[in-house]
Structures are given as structure tokens and as C-alpha cells.
Motif scaffolding. Structure first.
Motif, short mmCIF file in Angstrom:
data_model
loop_
_atom_site.label_atom_id
_atom_site.label_comp_id
_atom_site.label_asym_id
_atom_site.label_seq_id
_atom_site.Cartn_x
_atom_site.Cartn_y
_atom_site.Cartn_z
N ASP A 82 -7.81 29.93 -11.23
CA ASP A 82 -8.50 30.48 -12.40
C ASP A 82 -7.61 31.51 -13.09
OD1 ASP A 82 -11.02 29.29 -11.44
OD2 ASP A 82 -11.07 30.96 -10.01
N LEU A 83 -7.60 31.45 -14.42
CA LEU A 83 -6.86 32.44 -15.21
C LEU A 83 -7.75 32.83 -16.38
CD1 LEU A 83 -3.94 33.75 -15.66
CD2 LEU A 83 -3.60 31.90 -17.31
N PHE A 84 -7.91 34.13 -16.58
CA PHE A 84 -8.80 34.57 -17.68
C PHE A 84 -8.33 35.89 -18.24
CE2 PHE A 84 -12.67 36.65 -19.38
CZ PHE A 84 -13.09 35.66 -20.27
N ARG A 92 -1.74 38.86 -26.67
CA ARG A 92 -0.82 39.98 -26.45
C ARG A 92 0.06 39.76 -25.23
NH1 ARG A 92 -5.17 44.89 -27.47
NH2 ARG A 92 -5.75 44.20 -29.53
N GLY A 93 0.08 38.56 -24.72
CA GLY A 93 0.99 38.25 -23.62
C GLY A 93 0.43 38.52 -22.23
N VAL A 94 -0.88 38.84 -22.14
CA VAL A 94 -1.45 39.13 -20.82
C VAL A 94 -1.47 37.86 -19.96
CG1 VAL A 94 -3.46 39.99 -19.56
CG2 VAL A 94 -2.83 41.02 -21.76
N GLY A 95 -1.90 36.74 -20.54
CA GLY A 95 -1.95 35.48 -19.78
C GLY A 95 -0.57 35.11 -19.27
N GLU A 96 0.41 35.20 -20.15
CA GLU A 96 1.78 34.89 -19.72
C GLU A 96 2.23 35.84 -18.62
OE1 GLU A 96 4.71 34.37 -22.82
OE2 GLU A 96 6.33 34.95 -21.46
N SER A 121 -7.29 19.36 -23.48
CA SER A 121 -7.74 19.89 -24.78
C SER A 121 -7.68 21.42 -24.85
CB SER A 121 -9.18 19.44 -25.03
OG SER A 121 -10.02 19.94 -23.99
N ASN A 122 -7.31 22.10 -23.79
CA ASN A 122 -7.29 23.57 -23.80
C ASN A 122 -5.99 24.05 -24.46
OD1 ASN A 122 -7.50 26.31 -23.38
ND2 ASN A 122 -8.22 26.13 -21.27
N ALA A 123 -6.00 24.00 -25.80
CA ALA A 123 -4.76 24.26 -26.56
C ALA A 123 -4.24 25.68 -26.34
CB ALA A 123 -5.01 24.00 -28.05
N ASP A 130 3.08 25.89 -21.60
CA ASP A 130 4.28 25.16 -22.02
C ASP A 130 5.51 26.07 -22.12
OD1 ASP A 130 2.87 22.81 -22.11
OD2 ASP A 130 2.59 22.80 -24.28
N ARG A 131 5.27 27.40 -22.12
CA ARG A 131 6.42 28.31 -22.12
C ARG A 131 7.13 28.32 -20.77
NH1 ARG A 131 2.84 33.26 -24.05
NH2 ARG A 131 2.12 32.42 -26.04
N PHE A 132 6.39 27.88 -19.73
CA PHE A 132 6.96 27.93 -18.37
C PHE A 132 7.60 26.62 -17.96
CE2 PHE A 132 4.03 31.44 -18.40
CZ PHE A 132 4.67 32.39 -17.62
C1 LIG Z 1 -5.57 30.99 -21.72
C2 LIG Z 1 -5.60 32.51 -21.73
C3 LIG Z 1 -5.61 33.00 -20.30
C4 LIG Z 1 -4.33 33.01 -22.43
O1 LIG Z 1 -4.31 34.44 -22.36
P1 LIG Z 1 -3.54 35.31 -23.45
O2 LIG Z 1 -3.42 36.68 -22.90
O3 LIG Z 1 -4.16 35.17 -24.77
O4 LIG Z 1 -2.12 34.60 -23.41
P2 LIG Z 1 -0.82 34.95 -24.26
O5 LIG Z 1 -1.07 36.18 -25.10
O6 LIG Z 1 0.30 34.95 -23.29
O7 LIG Z 1 -0.69 33.67 -25.23
C5 LIG Z 1 -1.79 33.32 -26.04
C6 LIG Z 1 -1.52 32.07 -26.83
O8 LIG Z 1 -2.77 31.51 -27.19
C7 LIG Z 1 -2.92 31.54 -28.63
N1 LIG Z 1 -4.33 31.86 -28.89
C8 LIG Z 1 -5.28 30.94 -29.03
N2 LIG Z 1 -6.47 31.54 -29.25
C9 LIG Z 1 -6.26 32.85 -29.26
C10 LIG Z 1 -7.10 33.98 -29.44
N3 LIG Z 1 -8.41 33.86 -29.67
N4 LIG Z 1 -6.57 35.18 -29.40
C11 LIG Z 1 -5.26 35.30 -29.19
N5 LIG Z 1 -4.41 34.28 -28.97
C12 LIG Z 1 -4.92 33.06 -29.01
C13 LIG Z 1 -1.91 32.54 -29.11
O9 LIG Z 1 -1.52 32.19 -30.40
C14 LIG Z 1 -0.79 32.39 -28.10
O10 LIG Z 1 0.05 31.32 -28.36
P3 LIG Z 1 1.38 31.54 -29.25
O11 LIG Z 1 2.03 32.81 -28.80
O12 LIG Z 1 2.19 30.32 -28.96
O13 LIG Z 1 0.91 31.63 -30.64
C15 LIG Z 1 -6.83 33.05 -22.52
O14 LIG Z 1 -6.83 32.47 -23.81
C16 LIG Z 1 -8.14 32.77 -21.84
O15 LIG Z 1 -8.59 33.51 -20.97
N6 LIG Z 1 -8.81 31.67 -22.25
C17 LIG Z 1 -10.12 31.32 -21.71
C18 LIG Z 1 -10.03 30.83 -20.27
C19 LIG Z 1 -8.99 29.76 -20.08
O16 LIG Z 1 -8.83 28.85 -20.87
N7 LIG Z 1 -8.27 29.89 -18.96
C20 LIG Z 1 -7.29 28.94 -18.56
C21 LIG Z 1 -8.01 27.85 -17.84
S1 LIG Z 1 -6.89 26.71 -17.08
#
Ligand SMILES: CC(C)(COP(=O)(O)OP(=O)(O)OC[C@H]1O[C@@H](n2cnc3c(N)ncnc32)[C@H](O)[C@@H]1OP(=O)(O)O)[C@@H](O)C(=O)NCCC(=O)NCCS
Length: 150
Positions: A82-84, A92-96, A121-123, A130-132
């Protein structure tokens, strides 16, 4: 941004994020499953562990992973389950950073692989992933058993 092991005191905030994660997947879990999951994450039992991202003193995201043995390697594999990231902190790069943290742990501890999957479909997630590394062509089969299988 600080990435660290989850602490027992993180539970209230973790629970709010966990609720958000379950809502993202349009699902709910019985309280005893959530309580047991948190307990195992905190005690790192059954191979489970939780890393949290903290910005400005508040936990804003988590990774949940499972460390396990495998037949193709002699060292552990790490499955990122799980990643959230809280909606207001996304982009802001937290997920990365949470994935990079796991990759760093893998290198430091000698795990053989870090892997995860997501919906095609989870774009938003795939933009990060895809960065990794490029996705491979495996597909998933699942059979559910028991009352809490989901
Ligand atoms: C997937 C997730 C963890 C990414 O976290 P994050 O901190 O936004 O990740 P990053 O900042 O590193 O990158 C975000 C990317 O998503 C895009 N994005 C899509 N929707 C966004 C939104 N609502 N807010 C900000 N960025 C968004 C950004 O543009 C960025 O891509 P880009 O830099 O190529 O433009 C987060 O979107 C999330 O928690 N989603 C819901 C749960 C989920 O899908 N988890 C993964 C399940 S496998």
C-alpha cells in the motif's frame, strides 16, 4: 521531509490516512482487521512494516510493505502493498520519496528485490512508478477464501 518507521503515537493520523486509502479503493474493512494490521505494522510481525513521510511535523503519507523469502533468491524480497499520500500533499514528491526510501532500505539491508503492482488505469500512481522502472508484462490471478478475503 522526513521518512521514518511508524511509531505507536502515529496511530490516530495513520488511521485517518488509512481511511482515505480505503475510500480511494471504494472499500471498507472491519475494525478488527484495521487494528490487527496496525499492530502487525508497528511490531513488524509477519514481515509487515510501515514507513511514514512527515512534513512540517505531520505525517502525510505511508508505505506498507511485506518482507518475504523466495525460491529464486537467498535474500528477502520486499513487496510494497500500500502507498498513500494525503490529497493536499500530492504532487510534491512524497510518493516518489516513499519508494526511494524503500529502495534505499533494500540496498542497505541486502534485500534482493522491491516490487509492487497497481491498476493499469491508476495514471497518477503510474506516473510516479514509471520514474523508477518500466512495468513488466505479468498479469495477476486471485482466488478469495474466507470471510475477510478481499
Ligand atoms: C500515487 C500517490 C501515492 C502519488 O503520491 P504523490 O506524493 O502525489 O507523488 P509524486 O508527487 O511523487 O508524483 C505525483 C504525480 O502524480 C501526478 N498527479 C496526479 N494527480 C495529482 C494530484 N491530485 N495532485 C498532485 N499530483 C497529481 C503529478 O502530476 C505527478 O506526476 P508528474 O510529476 O509526472 O506530473 C498518490 O497520488 C496517492 O496516494 N494516490 C491515491 C492512492 C494510490 O493510488 N496509491 C497507489 C496504489 S498502487
Amino acid at each position: 521531509m522526513l521518512i521514518r518507521d511508524a511509531l505507536p503515537s502515529d496511530e490516530p493520523r495513520w488511521r485517518r490516512l488509512w481511511d482515505g486509502y480505503l475510500a480511494f479503493y471504494e472499500t471498507t474493512l472491519p475494525e478488527d482487521v484495521t487494528a490487527r494490521t496496525w499492530n502487525r505494522l508497528i511490531h513488524k510481525s509477519d514481515g509487515l512494516f510501515c514507513r511514514v513521510a512527515e512534513t512540517a511535523g505531520e505525517v502525510c503519507g505511508f508505505s506498507h510493505s511485506v518482507l518475504h523469502a523466495g525460491t529464486w533468491t537467498t535474500t528477502s524480497s520486499c513487496y510494497l502493498e500500500d502507498l498513500f499520500v494525503a490529497p493536499e500533499q500530492r504532487g510534491r514528491g512524497v510518493g516518489e520519496a516513499l519508494i526511494r526510501d524503500l529502495a534505499g532500505l533494500a540496498k542497505a539491508k541486502g534485500w534482493s528485490r522491491l516490487y509492487w503492482h497497481t491498476r493499469g488505469s491508476n495514471a497518477a500512481a503510474r506516473r510516479v512508478y514509471d520514474r523508477f522502472i518500466a512495468a513488466d508484462d505479468f498479469v495477476r490471478y486471485r482466488i478469495f477464501f474466507g470471510p475477510d478475503a478481499s
